[in-house]
Design a protein around this motif. Structure first.
Motif: not given
Length: 254
Positions: A120-125, A227-228
């Motif tokens: 997920s994007e949240q995990r990446l962030r 963002a990617i």
């Protein structure tokens, strides 16, 4: 080469030497090997006592940042993120695997690896933010070693002056030798205060600035990679990263 740092050091030392000379002093009298050994050796020994081995080694590796600043061009970095975005949209995240394996920046390589692995994007962030926070603290801790040196140096200088006065007292029956001994003793105080305020503390502040510049650069890369992951277009990503553009052409890199 950071010309301002070099110029600043030259200006400071020159101003002190010229002022002392105009007052009638002899510049050669300011050079005293034993006093320098006491102040510099005592200061370095004190910070070695309070600092971990890893932090002390990192401080030594960072020292050249004060005068030499390897850098990345922020505009080129934004263009690079846009290329990653194009490639990911056209060929999928796996197309960035080679970039993740070969990129020279460890932080960027890790971000691309996480992107390729999915999630997920949240995990990446969260992962990138934690890495950024920990790296900032490690680098700032190393920079603070110079702050500690700036704190110890004047006190060690006073210690050196007292030791010199003890030695000078052995010439108590000879006023001429006593006066010369007292003058020499106070050179240690000059070294202590001078090293702290002309070298150690300015170096600490400059290194902190370098660290924040490096963190800003990595923060920009993180925002671009996130963002990617969010599927944003290259144009939108560029507009988002515009805020990281600064007047100076480049940001420091380790």
């Amino acid at each position: 080469m950071d010309k301002l740092s070099v110029l600043g050091l030259i200006v400071a030392l020159s101003a002190i030497a010229i002022g002392y000379h105009l007052e009638g002093g002899v510049i050669a009298a300011l050079f005293n090997g034993p006093a320098l050994i006491i102040v510099l050796g005592g200061t370095v020994g004190a910070v070695m006592l309070q600092t971990s081995t890893s932090t002390f080694k990192k401080m030594l590796r960072m020292s050249h940042w004060v005068f030499v600043t390897p850098s990345y061009n922020i505009d080129d970095a934004i263009e690079q993120v846009k290329r990653w975005s194009h490639k990911a949209r056209q060929e999928g995240y796996l197309a960035l695997e080679d970039e993740a394996l070969t990129h020279s920046d460890v932080y960027a390589a890790k971000g691309l690896s996480l992107l390729v692995d999915g999630g997920s994007e949240q995990r990446l962030r969260d992962t990138l933010e934690i890495d950024l926070m920990l790296e900032r603290e490690r680098l700032l801790e190393a920079a603070r070693v110079y702050e500690a040196m700036g704190g110890y140096s004047p006190t060690i200088g006073i210690l050196g002056a007292v030791l010199g006065l003890i030695q000078a007292m052995s010439f108590i029956t000879d006023p001429q030798l006593l006066g010369a001994g007292v003058a020499t003793a106070f050179i240690a105080t000059i070294y202590g205060v001078g090293l702290a305020n002309l070298l150690f503390l300015p170096m600490a502040h400059k290194l902190k600035q370098r660290v924040e510049e490096k963190m800003l650069y990595h923060e920009m890369l993180a925002e671009g990679i996130i963002a990617i992951s969010d599927g944003q277009s290259p144009m939108n990503i560029e507009l988002k990263l515009e805020a990281y553009r600064v007047e100076r052409p480049s940001l420091v890199d380790a």
